[in-house]
Structures are given as structure tokens and as C-alpha cells.
Design a protein around this motif. Sequence first.
Motif, short mmCIF file in Angstrom:
data_model
loop_
_atom_site.label_atom_id
_atom_site.label_comp_id
_atom_site.label_asym_id
_atom_site.label_seq_id
_atom_site.Cartn_x
_atom_site.Cartn_y
_atom_site.Cartn_z
N ARG A 124 50.14 22.07 31.47
CA ARG A 124 48.73 21.79 31.65
C ARG A 124 48.46 21.14 33.00
O ARG A 124 49.12 20.18 33.38
CB ARG A 124 48.25 20.85 30.54
CG ARG A 124 48.21 21.48 29.18
CD ARG A 124 47.58 20.51 28.21
NE ARG A 124 48.10 20.73 26.87
CZ ARG A 124 48.25 19.77 25.97
NH1 ARG A 124 47.96 18.53 26.28
NH2 ARG A 124 48.70 20.06 24.78
N ARG A 134 38.00 22.06 30.17
CA ARG A 134 38.19 21.87 28.73
C ARG A 134 38.26 20.38 28.43
O ARG A 134 38.36 19.54 29.33
CB ARG A 134 39.47 22.56 28.28
CG ARG A 134 40.71 22.09 29.01
CD ARG A 134 41.97 22.50 28.29
NE ARG A 134 43.16 22.16 29.05
CZ ARG A 134 43.67 20.94 29.14
NH1 ARG A 134 43.05 19.92 28.54
NH2 ARG A 134 44.76 20.71 29.85
N GLU A 135 38.22 20.07 27.14
CA GLU A 135 38.24 18.68 26.72
C GLU A 135 39.60 18.07 27.01
O GLU A 135 40.64 18.72 26.88
CB GLU A 135 37.94 18.59 25.22
CG GLU A 135 37.66 17.17 24.75
CD GLU A 135 37.13 17.12 23.33
OE1 GLU A 135 37.09 16.01 22.76
OE2 GLU A 135 36.74 18.18 22.79
N PHE A 136 39.57 16.81 27.43
CA PHE A 136 40.79 16.09 27.78
C PHE A 136 41.72 16.01 26.57
O PHE A 136 41.29 15.76 25.44
CB PHE A 136 40.43 14.67 28.25
CG PHE A 136 41.62 13.88 28.75
CD1 PHE A 136 42.04 13.99 30.07
CD2 PHE A 136 42.31 13.02 27.91
CE1 PHE A 136 43.11 13.26 30.55
CE2 PHE A 136 43.39 12.29 28.37
CZ PHE A 136 43.78 12.40 29.70
N ARG A 137 43.03 16.27 26.79
CA ARG A 137 44.02 16.21 25.72
C ARG A 137 45.10 15.20 26.07
O ARG A 137 45.33 14.87 27.22
CB ARG A 137 44.68 17.58 25.52
CG ARG A 137 43.71 18.69 25.16
CD ARG A 137 44.44 20.02 25.17
NE ARG A 137 43.52 21.14 25.02
CZ ARG A 137 43.85 22.40 25.24
NH1 ARG A 137 45.09 22.69 25.62
NH2 ARG A 137 42.97 23.37 25.09
N LYS A 138 45.77 14.75 25.04
CA LYS A 138 46.87 13.83 25.24
C LYS A 138 47.95 14.50 26.08
O LYS A 138 48.36 15.62 25.81
CB LYS A 138 47.46 13.41 23.89
CG LYS A 138 48.58 12.37 24.01
CD LYS A 138 49.09 11.97 22.63
CE LYS A 138 50.22 10.94 22.76
NZ LYS A 138 50.74 10.54 21.43
N ASP A 140 47.49 15.03 29.41
CA ASP A 140 46.86 15.44 30.66
C ASP A 140 46.96 14.33 31.70
O ASP A 140 46.93 13.13 31.37
CB ASP A 140 45.39 15.78 30.43
CG ASP A 140 45.21 17.12 29.74
OD1 ASP A 140 46.21 17.84 29.59
OD2 ASP A 140 44.08 17.44 29.34
N LYS A 155 31.63 13.42 27.32
CA LYS A 155 33.01 13.30 26.82
C LYS A 155 33.94 13.63 27.98
O LYS A 155 33.52 14.24 28.98
CB LYS A 155 33.27 14.22 25.63
CG LYS A 155 32.99 15.69 25.87
CD LYS A 155 33.22 16.47 24.59
CE LYS A 155 32.86 17.95 24.79
NZ LYS A 155 33.03 18.72 23.53
N SER A 158 38.67 17.80 31.38
CA SER A 158 39.76 18.03 32.34
C SER A 158 39.60 19.39 33.01
O SER A 158 39.07 20.33 32.42
CB SER A 158 41.12 17.98 31.64
OG SER A 158 41.45 16.68 31.25
N GLU A 160 41.67 22.54 34.19
CA GLU A 160 42.96 23.18 33.92
C GLU A 160 43.23 24.23 34.99
O GLU A 160 42.34 25.02 35.33
CB GLU A 160 42.97 23.83 32.54
CG GLU A 160 44.34 24.40 32.17
CD GLU A 160 44.41 24.88 30.74
OE1 GLU A 160 45.42 25.49 30.37
OE2 GLU A 160 43.44 24.66 29.98
#
Length: 372
Positions: A124, A134-138, A140, A155, A158, A160
Motif C-alpha cells: 500500500r 481511499r479510507e485510511f487503513r492500519k 498506511d 474522515k 489516504s 494509494e
Amino acid sequence: MPLGVASKVKLALRNRSNQRFDFELVDHYPTEHEVKDFPFKVSLDPGQRIELDYAITPQQRGDFEFKQCELRFNSLLGFWNRYFKLGEESSVRIYPNYAEVIRYGVLAAEQRLAQLGIMKKRQRGSGTDFLQLREFRKGDRMGSIDWKASARMQKVISREYQAERDQQIFFMLDCGRRMRSMDGQLSHFDHTMNAMLLLTYVASRQGDAVGMMTYGTQEQRRFLPVKKSVNNVNRFLTGLYDLHPSTMEGDSAAAVQELKKVLKKRALIIVLTNMRDQQDPEMLESLKALRKSHLVVFVALREEVFAEQEQAEVTDFKGALTYSALSQFLRARKKALESMQGNQIITLDVAPSQLHTKLVNCYLEIKNSAAL
């Protein structure tokens, strides 16, 4: 037909007479290849049509001829034989083994590349080409956060990225005498051709342009310019199917000078060769010169017999001498490769049977890391 893969040859016979015939049939296949189940003993009733098939395993690449089939009839008392030839002569091309290319395509479509030994991972945020928001993910990176989009969406968002496309991959293929070494039924050269085809297919799917050149041969010099095309595998197959290693020593320095004239854009240059224990100063200097403008991967094929001898039990003085000489050889070879690594040249020390997976994994790692 692909090299080293058993293929079926079919023969069709029809008896147009009113008489039964018993005979032996032999197809005059190219004698360079391996064939089983000959001759056929055939009985044909009036008006009967049959189909026979046999397996042929090509042992060499190039153009070959199938001669006419030969039928042998015995006399009633067995005192004499009569021979007839039927059918037409035909030609066939034996290509490098593209079976792994087909297998890769099937497994990629089914998301099962691990069965081929290909470790394809998407990291990622890696790469340089923007892919999506896209939405921030653990996991990142904080640097991937798009603060304007986050404020607008209320919200954390991020950016990508994906591996950059439209890059250049170029092979330098050693056609010198060392590539004639055999491991199993295939030479190092044939193992290299098969691996090069697979990576050409993978790189073309990634949107990269691919080209190649040979060195170490004067009579069979080949140059395929860098080209972005979904038909690159076919281009390589038709352009290289009859290429064979020579008895000369590869001149890498001259090849590099020639390459620098035609390859202006930064590229991933993959040198495919069989390196022994000695360090070649000219090769090292040539690769260092390429490294200034390109990313260089040096692939050194390793004879599998060395691993077998290294693990063999030493039981006598002759065995001890062999083991000592082999250890010295491997240390010198390792030192030569470490010297290249110290000059920022990526090296692959690999057995021929593992070359196709190691080479593709190396390419994918480079793409994911945005090193090119």
C-alpha cells in the motif's frame, strides 16, 4: 512445439481397397528428438479408417523436417518385404518452452501464483503512479494521508499508488560457450530462454516495454528493440527460437558499449550469464558504467552439480581433494558476486531450475519498491 515438452503427433490412415492389409508403420520424425512407441503394427480392413498417435519430446530448438511415413509389408511366406512411403513431408518449429507462460496466465487469473513460486505482493502506498483515494487503513504511512480530501470527507483519506508503468526492461543474453553447460535435459542457455520468456510475459502485463540483445556470438547476433506490446512473447519466440550458444567467450564490454548507443531512457537491464569462480574486471567495469544511468541485475547461473558435490560424504583422499577444490571455487565465486553488490549491482546466484521464479520475483520486488 515447445522444447522439452512431450507433444502428440497424429497419423490418419484409410484403406480404400477391398483387401485387408497388415503392415508395420514408421514415421520418419526428426532424429534429434525423443520418441517412443515405434513401430506401429497395423491391421486395416477394407474401407476402415484409423488414427494413430505417438509422443515426441523435442530436444533441440529450431527448424526440423518430418519425412514421409514408411509402411512395411511382409510376404505371405516371410521371404521378402515390400516398402511404401505415404503422406507429405512437413516442417515444424521447436520453440523455447512457453508452458510456464501459459501456466502463469492461468494461475494469475485464478489468483494462485504462489503455486508457481511467484510472490506477488501489493504494498500500500508504494510505487509512483497515483491509483486512487481511499479510507485510511492500519499500516498506511502518515505521509500517504491526503489532508484536503480528509477535511472534505470528514474522515482520514489516504492516497494509494501503484507501481509505475511504461518502464523499460532490457535483457543482455550471454550466448558464449559457458551457457552450453547442461543441467538435466536442458542447457543453461535453454533454461535462460524459458525464464526470459516468462518475465517478458509478466512485464508486458505490467505495462512495461521489453527488449533484448545477445553477446558472445558473431554469426547469430540478435537484437530486439524495446517495445511495449501484448505480443512481446510471440516476438521473442519467433525471433529467438533458432538461437543457440556459440563456442566463443562472451565479450560483455563490447556489448555494453553497443547497448549504451541505443538505450537512452533509464531501464532495468538484466544480464543473464553463467559466471564461474574468477572475477572478470571488464565485466565489472562495464556493469558499473551501466549502473550510472540504469538499474542493473546480474544473474549468475550456478551448476546444480556443485550443490550435490558439496553435500556428498568425503570417504577418501580423492574425495577430500575434490571437496577442497570445490570449496575454493565457491568462495572465489561468492567474492566476485559480493564485489558486484558492493557497486550497487543487484545479483542473483541461482540454479537453472529455479531461474524463472527467482527472476520474476526479483522484477516484482523492484517494481513494488519503485527502485526503477
